[in-house]
Design an enzyme around this catalytic site. Sequence first.
Site, PDB file in Angstrom:
ATOM      1  N   SER A   1      -3.427 -28.565 -10.708  1.00 55.60           N
ATOM      2  CA  SER A   1      -3.080 -29.847 -11.306  1.00 55.60           C
ATOM      3  C   SER A   1      -2.330 -29.572 -12.608  1.00 55.60           C
ATOM      4  CB  SER A   1      -4.348 -30.654 -11.569  1.00 55.60           C
ATOM      5  OG  SER A   1      -4.020 -31.849 -12.217  1.00 55.60           O
TER       6      SER A   1
ATOM      7  N   SER B   1       8.484 -22.628  -6.106  1.00 55.50           N
ATOM      8  CA  SER B   1       8.448 -23.275  -7.417  1.00 55.50           C
ATOM      9  C   SER B   1       7.041 -23.311  -8.008  1.00 55.50           C
ATOM     10  CB  SER B   1       8.966 -24.709  -7.275  1.00 55.50           C
ATOM     11  OG  SER B   1       8.867 -25.382  -8.517  1.00 55.50           O
TER      12      SER B   1
ATOM     13  N   ASN C   1      14.276 -26.323  -9.386  1.00 57.52           N
ATOM     14  CA  ASN C   1      13.461 -27.411  -8.848  1.00 57.52           C
ATOM     15  C   ASN C   1      13.509 -28.562  -9.857  1.00 57.52           C
ATOM     16  OD1 ASN C   1      10.569 -28.751  -8.692  1.00 57.52           O
ATOM     17  ND2 ASN C   1      10.793 -27.697  -6.744  1.00 57.52           N
TER      18      ASN C   1
ATOM     19  N   ILE D   1       6.362 -27.359   3.366  1.00 51.20           N
ATOM     20  CA  ILE D   1       5.975 -28.539   2.624  1.00 51.20           C
ATOM     21  C   ILE D   1       5.484 -28.167   1.223  1.00 51.20           C
ATOM     22  CG2 ILE D   1       5.234 -29.989   4.586  1.00 51.20           C
ATOM     23  CD1 ILE D   1       2.363 -28.950   4.122  1.00 51.20           C
TER      24      ILE D   1
ATOM     25  N   LYS E   1      10.147 -23.239 -11.818  1.00 49.66           N
ATOM     26  CA  LYS E   1       9.194 -24.310 -12.092  1.00 49.66           C
ATOM     27  C   LYS E   1       9.980 -25.624 -12.184  1.00 49.66           C
ATOM     28  CE  LYS E   1       5.538 -26.351 -13.398  1.00 49.66           C
ATOM     29  NZ  LYS E   1       4.709 -26.700 -12.236  1.00 49.66           N
TER      30      LYS E   1
ATOM     31  N   GLY F   1       0.724 -30.617 -13.335  1.00 47.35           N
ATOM     32  CA  GLY F   1       1.328 -31.860 -13.827  1.00 47.35           C
ATOM     33  C   GLY F   1       2.729 -31.686 -14.378  1.00 47.35           C
TER      34      GLY F   1
ATOM     35  N   GLY G   1       1.082 -21.498   2.361  1.00 49.11           N
ATOM     36  CA  GLY G   1       0.104 -20.506   2.811  1.00 49.11           C
ATOM     37  C   GLY G   1       0.680 -19.197   3.296  1.00 49.11           C
TER      38      GLY G   1
ATOM     39  N   LYS H   1      12.668 -31.004  -1.219  1.00 46.50           N
ATOM     40  CA  LYS H   1      11.322 -30.489  -0.941  1.00 46.50           C
ATOM     41  C   LYS H   1      10.389 -31.627  -0.566  1.00 46.50           C
ATOM     42  CE  LYS H   1       7.804 -27.346  -2.597  1.00 46.50           C
ATOM     43  NZ  LYS H   1       7.451 -26.424  -3.668  1.00 46.50           N
TER      44      LYS H   1
ATOM     45  N   CYS I   1       5.589 -33.782  -5.748  1.00 51.48           N
ATOM     46  CA  CYS I   1       4.518 -33.287  -6.609  1.00 51.48           C
ATOM     47  C   CYS I   1       3.290 -34.196  -6.480  1.00 51.48           C
ATOM     48  CB  CYS I   1       4.965 -33.236  -8.068  1.00 51.48           C
ATOM     49  SG  CYS I   1       3.643 -32.616  -9.129  1.00 51.48           S
TER      50      CYS I   1
HETATM   51  C1  LIG Z   1       0.261 -23.455  -9.826  1.00 51.83           C
HETATM   52  C2  LIG Z   1       1.282 -24.129  -8.950  1.00 51.83           C
HETATM   53  C3  LIG Z   1       2.345 -24.824  -9.522  1.00 51.83           C
HETATM   54  C4  LIG Z   1       3.300 -25.443  -8.703  1.00 51.83           C
HETATM   55  N1  LIG Z   1       4.360 -26.103  -9.273  1.00 51.83           N
HETATM   56  C5  LIG Z   1       5.314 -26.656  -8.464  1.00 51.83           C
HETATM   57  C6  LIG Z   1       6.451 -27.285  -9.024  1.00 51.83           C
HETATM   58  O1  LIG Z   1       6.656 -27.316 -10.243  1.00 51.83           O
HETATM   59  N2  LIG Z   1       7.364 -27.854  -8.172  1.00 51.83           N
HETATM   60  C7  LIG Z   1       7.196 -27.803  -6.803  1.00 51.83           C
HETATM   61  O2  LIG Z   1       8.047 -28.329  -6.079  1.00 51.83           O
HETATM   62  N3  LIG Z   1       6.148 -27.195  -6.245  1.00 51.83           N
HETATM   63  C8  LIG Z   1       5.192 -26.626  -7.053  1.00 51.83           C
HETATM   64  N4  LIG Z   1       4.125 -25.992  -6.474  1.00 51.83           N
HETATM   65  C9  LIG Z   1       4.012 -25.942  -5.006  1.00 51.83           C
HETATM   66  C10 LIG Z   1       4.514 -24.619  -4.438  1.00 51.83           C
HETATM   67  O3  LIG Z   1       5.864 -24.395  -4.750  1.00 51.83           O
HETATM   68  C11 LIG Z   1       4.324 -24.587  -2.907  1.00 51.83           C
HETATM   69  O4  LIG Z   1       5.093 -25.604  -2.327  1.00 51.83           O
HETATM   70  C12 LIG Z   1       2.870 -24.801  -2.501  1.00 51.83           C
HETATM   71  O5  LIG Z   1       1.993 -24.135  -3.388  1.00 51.83           O
HETATM   72  C13 LIG Z   1       2.592 -24.354  -1.064  1.00 51.83           C
HETATM   73  O6  LIG Z   1       2.889 -22.993  -0.875  1.00 51.83           O
HETATM   74  P1  LIG Z   1       1.787 -21.822  -1.034  1.00 51.83           P
HETATM   75  O7  LIG Z   1       0.632 -22.201  -0.163  1.00 51.83           O
HETATM   76  O8  LIG Z   1       2.497 -20.585  -0.604  1.00 51.83           O
HETATM   77  O9  LIG Z   1       1.404 -21.798  -2.469  1.00 51.83           O
HETATM   78  C14 LIG Z   1       3.161 -25.366  -7.287  1.00 51.83           C
HETATM   79  C15 LIG Z   1       2.085 -24.648  -6.719  1.00 51.83           C
HETATM   80  C16 LIG Z   1       1.152 -24.034  -7.529  1.00 51.83           C
HETATM   81  C17 LIG Z   1       0.022 -23.270  -6.865  1.00 51.83           C
END
Ligand SMILES: Cc1cc2nc3c(=O)[nH]c(=O)nc-3n(C[C@H](O)[C@H](O)[C@H](O)COP(=O)(O)O)c2cc1C
Length: 300
Positions: free
Chosen positions: A67, A20, A96, A187, A42, A69, A239, A161, A126
């Site tokens: 951030s 997401s 989501n 996570i 998103k 938001g 990650g 989540k 979030c």
């Molecule tokens: C720019 C950005 C926007 C994100 N927006 C959401 C969101 O709207 N809802 C959500 O549950 N997680 C959101 N996440 C979290 C990611 O879905 C993911 O859980 C988190 O980044 C860890 O995974 P990664 O290290 O592969 O990025 C966002 C992450 C990033 C970097």
Amino acid sequence: MNPQVTIGKTTFANPVLAASGTFEFGLKFKSVANRLGGVVTKAITLQPRVGNPPPRIYEFPGGMLNSVGLENPGFEVFCREVVPHTRKLKCRVVVNIAGATVDEYGELAARLDSEPVDALEVNVSCPNVKEGGALFGQQPSVVEAITTLARRRTTKTVIVKLTANFVDPVETAKAAEAAGADAVTTINTLFGLALDGNGRPFLGGRNGGVSGPALKPFALFCVDRVAAAVKIPVIGCGGIMSTADAVDFLSAGARMVQVGTANLVNPEAALDVWNGLKAHAEQNDLGNWDAVVGRTRRRS
Ligand SMILES: Cc1cc2nc3c(=O)[nH]c(=O)nc-3n(C[C@H](O)[C@H](O)[C@H](O)COP(=O)(O)O)c2cc1C
């Protein structure tokens, strides 16, 4: 090899999802999305949200802080203008959802029930909003209440989540399981603060969420613990930049994986992860993922 994974009522063609917030609604890179197990949208809220002021992204060696938001067009615009397009994708579409109140999760779940989407990912994690978000996800009783509401008001697959910010995700995963969740995603980002060198917060929203490679060891640790504690499937996230990372998450007990920050570096990253997993399965003559999923505990 049968690469499919079934969670709740939903069968995904393969175990790789775009996380997401990092792949919008899957519409910009349809040829990538179509070959994934699914796309997690998103976050959608009941009302539109403008999100946090800029800057919203801070990069550091090993990862980034965001951030955003929860900026999104809101439920009605999403259903009217986005869903007619996402329904044409060949992969599964997971929405989501984020509520500003506990009741809003129920409302969103109920309203999405009649939409042509496959599953809901209940975002109680979030880190960069003032109300709700990770504050909900830090309390097992609130996670249970939100999951119960969502479960009651939708027939679709419900994924919760989780956050690991100042809470043991084992406790919240158990709460989600008890309330009828079909799976948990482990996570979301971790709290982080970046300064501008002069002692002021760098991000417009002040605090952010840490993602990318720096998150992996802790996320893997959480998946290992959560997968041992609940019977419902765990979706690993945090990650994952490569196929080797995805194999690690499956080994730690995840049934599926989500690729997030890597998509921001390379929009084909999730597809690369899937192609690599497919090759891994062929090389190792796997009939399905069972031999890999959870093997860390069998080997230690
Ligand atoms: C720019 C950005 C926007 C994100 N927006 C959401 C969101 O709207 N809802 C959500 O549950 N997680 C959101 N996440 C979290 C990611 O879905 C993911 O859980 C988190 O980044 C860890 O995974 P990664 O290290 O592969 O990025 C966002 C992450 C990033 C970097």
